[in-house]
Design a protein around this motif. Structure first.
Motif, PDB file in Angstrom:
ATOM      1  N   PRO A 106     -10.345  19.865  42.742  1.00  0.00           N
ATOM      2  CA  PRO A 106      -9.789  19.403  41.550  1.00  0.00           C
ATOM      3  C   PRO A 106     -10.839  18.193  41.311  1.00  0.00           C
ATOM      4  O   PRO A 106     -11.132  17.321  42.012  1.00  0.00           O
ATOM      5  CB  PRO A 106      -8.546  19.213  41.525  1.00  0.00           C
ATOM      6  N   VAL A 107     -11.519  18.050  40.001  1.00  0.00           N
ATOM      7  CA  VAL A 107     -12.340  17.050  39.659  1.00  0.00           C
ATOM      8  C   VAL A 107     -12.121  16.638  38.324  1.00  0.00           C
ATOM      9  O   VAL A 107     -12.211  17.597  37.500  1.00  0.00           O
ATOM     10  CB  VAL A 107     -13.896  17.330  39.834  1.00  0.00           C
ATOM     11  N   LYS A 108     -11.847  15.386  38.080  1.00  0.00           N
ATOM     12  CA  LYS A 108     -11.532  14.926  36.700  1.00  0.00           C
ATOM     13  C   LYS A 108     -13.064  14.393  36.080  1.00  0.00           C
ATOM     14  O   LYS A 108     -13.826  14.272  36.836  1.00  0.00           O
ATOM     15  CB  LYS A 108     -10.863  13.747  36.681  1.00  0.00           C
ATOM     16  N   PRO A 109     -13.552  14.865  34.741  1.00  0.00           N
ATOM     17  CA  PRO A 109     -14.660  14.608  34.044  1.00  0.00           C
ATOM     18  C   PRO A 109     -14.820  12.924  34.253  1.00  0.00           C
ATOM     19  O   PRO A 109     -14.448  12.399  33.052  1.00  0.00           O
ATOM     20  CB  PRO A 109     -14.661  15.268  33.152  1.00  0.00           C
ATOM     21  N   SER A 110     -15.211  12.427  35.233  1.00  0.00           N
ATOM     22  CA  SER A 110     -15.442  11.130  35.116  1.00  0.00           C
ATOM     23  C   SER A 110     -16.715  10.669  36.030  1.00  0.00           C
ATOM     24  O   SER A 110     -16.863  11.520  37.080  1.00  0.00           O
ATOM     25  CB  SER A 110     -14.266  10.235  35.499  1.00  0.00           C
ATOM     26  N   PRO A 111     -17.378   9.760  36.139  1.00  0.00           N
ATOM     27  CA  PRO A 111     -18.351   9.131  36.893  1.00  0.00           C
ATOM     28  C   PRO A 111     -18.131   8.989  38.127  1.00  0.00           C
ATOM     29  O   PRO A 111     -18.534   9.396  39.228  1.00  0.00           O
ATOM     30  CB  PRO A 111     -19.068   8.129  36.304  1.00  0.00           C
ATOM     31  N   ASN A 112     -16.751   8.402  38.417  1.00  0.00           N
ATOM     32  CA  ASN A 112     -16.385   8.073  39.734  1.00  0.00           C
ATOM     33  C   ASN A 112     -15.863   9.226  40.800  1.00  0.00           C
ATOM     34  O   ASN A 112     -16.312   9.523  41.707  1.00  0.00           O
ATOM     35  CB  ASN A 112     -15.067   6.952  39.600  1.00  0.00           C
ATOM     36  N   ASP A 113     -15.260  10.305  39.790  1.00  0.00           N
ATOM     37  CA  ASP A 113     -14.845  11.604  40.418  1.00  0.00           C
ATOM     38  C   ASP A 113     -16.131  12.348  41.250  1.00  0.00           C
ATOM     39  O   ASP A 113     -16.292  12.950  42.173  1.00  0.00           O
ATOM     40  CB  ASP A 113     -13.916  12.398  39.595  1.00  0.00           C
ATOM     41  N   LEU A 114     -17.177  12.367  40.207  1.00  0.00           N
ATOM     42  CA  LEU A 114     -18.304  12.969  40.478  1.00  0.00           C
ATOM     43  C   LEU A 114     -19.110  12.205  41.858  1.00  0.00           C
ATOM     44  O   LEU A 114     -19.568  12.980  42.729  1.00  0.00           O
ATOM     45  CB  LEU A 114     -19.483  12.970  39.344  1.00  0.00           C
ATOM     46  N   ARG A 115     -19.106  11.015  41.827  1.00  0.00           N
ATOM     47  CA  ARG A 115     -19.695  10.400  43.029  1.00  0.00           C
ATOM     48  C   ARG A 115     -19.172  10.392  44.310  1.00  0.00           C
ATOM     49  O   ARG A 115     -19.545  10.579  45.239  1.00  0.00           O
ATOM     50  CB  ARG A 115     -19.590   8.743  42.940  1.00  0.00           C
ATOM     51  N   ALA A 116     -17.679  10.878  44.261  1.00  0.00           N
ATOM     52  CA  ALA A 116     -16.910  11.046  45.298  1.00  0.00           C
ATOM     53  C   ALA A 116     -17.134  12.421  46.124  1.00  0.00           C
ATOM     54  O   ALA A 116     -16.617  12.468  47.258  1.00  0.00           O
ATOM     55  CB  ALA A 116     -15.457  10.606  45.037  1.00  0.00           C
ATOM     56  N   ILE A 117     -17.637  13.154  45.316  1.00  0.00           N
ATOM     57  CA  ILE A 117     -17.863  14.529  46.003  1.00  0.00           C
ATOM     58  C   ILE A 117     -18.888  14.755  46.842  1.00  0.00           C
ATOM     59  O   ILE A 117     -18.832  15.693  47.920  1.00  0.00           O
ATOM     60  CB  ILE A 117     -17.884  15.688  44.925  1.00  0.00           C
ATOM     61  N   GLY A 118     -19.761  14.170  47.162  1.00  0.00           N
ATOM     62  CA  GLY A 118     -20.883  14.275  47.932  1.00  0.00           C
ATOM     63  C   GLY A 118     -20.753  14.387  49.483  1.00  0.00           C
ATOM     64  O   GLY A 118     -20.892  15.446  50.049  1.00  0.00           O
ATOM     65  N   ASN A 119     -19.671  13.614  50.000  1.00  0.00           N
ATOM     66  CA  ASN A 119     -19.337  13.384  51.351  1.00  0.00           C
ATOM     67  C   ASN A 119     -18.367  14.495  51.624  1.00  0.00           C
ATOM     68  O   ASN A 119     -18.435  15.293  52.683  1.00  0.00           O
ATOM     69  CB  ASN A 119     -18.363  12.223  51.631  1.00  0.00           C
ATOM     70  N   THR A 120     -17.562  15.099  50.702  1.00  0.00           N
ATOM     71  CA  THR A 120     -16.751  16.358  50.984  1.00  0.00           C
ATOM     72  C   THR A 120     -17.550  17.349  50.988  1.00  0.00           C
ATOM     73  O   THR A 120     -17.349  18.352  51.870  1.00  0.00           O
ATOM     74  CB  THR A 120     -15.825  16.616  49.565  1.00  0.00           C
ATOM     75  N   MET A 121     -18.557  17.535  50.237  1.00  0.00           N
ATOM     76  CA  MET A 121     -19.537  18.795  50.152  1.00  0.00           C
ATOM     77  C   MET A 121     -20.323  18.935  51.697  1.00  0.00           C
ATOM     78  O   MET A 121     -20.254  20.064  52.116  1.00  0.00           O
ATOM     79  CB  MET A 121     -20.565  18.402  49.147  1.00  0.00           C
ATOM     80  N   SER A 122     -20.460  17.731  51.969  1.00  0.00           N
ATOM     81  CA  SER A 122     -21.089  17.994  53.319  1.00  0.00           C
ATOM     82  C   SER A 122     -20.231  18.677  54.738  1.00  0.00           C
ATOM     83  O   SER A 122     -20.451  19.342  55.574  1.00  0.00           O
ATOM     84  CB  SER A 122     -21.838  16.502  53.899  1.00  0.00           C
ATOM     85  N   LEU A 123     -18.915  17.998  54.309  1.00  0.00           N
ATOM     86  CA  LEU A 123     -18.256  18.387  55.413  1.00  0.00           C
ATOM     87  C   LEU A 123     -17.577  20.007  55.331  1.00  0.00           C
ATOM     88  O   LEU A 123     -17.514  20.571  56.282  1.00  0.00           O
ATOM     89  CB  LEU A 123     -16.771  17.593  55.182  1.00  0.00           C
ATOM     90  N   ILE A 124     -17.604  20.430  54.080  1.00  0.00           N
ATOM     91  CA  ILE A 124     -17.200  21.924  53.708  1.00  0.00           C
ATOM     92  C   ILE A 124     -18.428  22.647  54.327  1.00  0.00           C
ATOM     93  O   ILE A 124     -18.359  23.736  54.991  1.00  0.00           O
ATOM     94  CB  ILE A 124     -16.931  21.802  52.257  1.00  0.00           C
ATOM     95  N   LYS A 125     -19.542  22.231  53.842  1.00  0.00           N
ATOM     96  CA  LYS A 125     -20.780  23.092  54.300  1.00  0.00           C
ATOM     97  C   LYS A 125     -21.144  23.261  55.583  1.00  0.00           C
ATOM     98  O   LYS A 125     -21.566  24.121  56.182  1.00  0.00           O
ATOM     99  CB  LYS A 125     -21.879  22.750  53.439  1.00  0.00           C
ATOM    100  N   ASN A 126     -20.729  22.074  56.292  1.00  0.00           N
ATOM    101  CA  ASN A 126     -21.078  22.044  57.846  1.00  0.00           C
ATOM    102  C   ASN A 126     -20.099  23.099  58.658  1.00  0.00           C
ATOM    103  O   ASN A 126     -20.465  23.633  59.536  1.00  0.00           O
ATOM    104  CB  ASN A 126     -20.697  20.763  58.316  1.00  0.00           C
ATOM    105  N   GLN A 127     -18.979  23.252  57.911  1.00  0.00           N
ATOM    106  CA  GLN A 127     -18.027  24.385  58.474  1.00  0.00           C
ATOM    107  C   GLN A 127     -18.191  25.653  57.822  1.00  0.00           C
ATOM    108  O   GLN A 127     -17.436  26.802  58.137  1.00  0.00           O
ATOM    109  CB  GLN A 127     -16.692  24.021  58.471  1.00  0.00           C
ATOM    110  N   ASN A 128     -19.155  26.052  56.702  1.00  0.00           N
ATOM    111  CA  ASN A 128     -19.420  27.036  56.184  1.00  0.00           C
ATOM    112  C   ASN A 128     -18.218  27.695  55.432  1.00  0.00           C
ATOM    113  O   ASN A 128     -17.894  28.846  55.729  1.00  0.00           O
ATOM    114  CB  ASN A 128     -19.939  28.146  57.210  1.00  0.00           C
TER     115      ASN A 128
END
Length: 204
Positions: A106-128
């Motif tokens: 879940p992501v709220k439409p805000s700059p802070n929320d968007l900035r927070a997703i990068g690290n999460t993405m790397s973890l998820i994609k590493n585990q495919n």
């Protein structure tokens, strides 16, 4: 048995509300649902304790015990497990990602929320792992909601149903309910559409 985990690095993104509403709606479709509360704040457990209905089922499990708990579950006991998580660090969230068939972010439409997703993405994609963004607590007509959807689409799939910023999501949770119970309004339609959207990935 399929497992959906709801994760976000930021607090206040609406993970618990989304977990509760999806679980109750799925239960209303005659599915056997288990909610797992791994957040030390226990907001989901408190909500469940207020319920008159004791479906869906709920288990209070620490993240360090999550993999063991999932492994010990009888696979025919539940159709779907939905895991609610605390705002995460790299160390705490890896086990959640590992046991998941599908991850909702879940992501709220805000700059802070968007900035927070990068690290999460790397973890998820590493585990495919398969993941879907859900835009939450949004003004559907606001330009920032459209720009958020556009930005998120650069990282991955965005759910076509957006959760609006409505008071009934909050007030229903106070009494152990959800917007899917006794409602025929727009909030019910949103949860129904999100459930149907994610269901296709759980049937593969």
């Amino acid at each position: 048995m399929k497992i959906i985990s709801i994760i976000s690095q930021k607090g206040g993104s609406g993970k618990t509300t989304l977990a509760a509403n999806l679980a109750v709606y799925a239960s209303m479709q005659k599915l056997k649902i288990l909610l797992i509360d791994t957040d030390p704040q226990k907001s989901l457990s408190y909500w469940w304790e207020q319920r008159e209905e004791k479906t869906p089922a709920l288990a209070d499990v620490s993240i360090k015990d999550l993999e063991k708990t999932i492994k010990n579950l009888k696979k025919d006991l539940f159709d779907l497990v939905i895991v609610d998580t605390p705002p995460h660090t790299n160390e705490t969230i890896k086990s959640v990602i590992n046991i998941s068939d599908l991850i909702l972010i879940p992501v709220k439409p805000s700059p802070n929320d968007l900035r927070a997703i990068g690290n999460t993405m790397s973890l998820i994609k590493n585990q495919n792992k398969k993941f879907i963004f859900v835009i939450n607590q949004a003004n559907k007509q606001a330009n920032i909601t459209l720009s958020t959807a556009t930005e998120l689409s650069k990282y991955g799939e965005v759910c076509s149903s957006i959760i609006a910023n409505r008071i009934d999501y909050v007030t229903s949770m106070i009494s152990g309910k959800t917007v899917t119970e006794g409602s025929k309004g727009k909030s019910l339609i949103e949860i129904k559409d999100i459930f149907n959207y994610v269901k296709k990935y759980l049937c593969k």
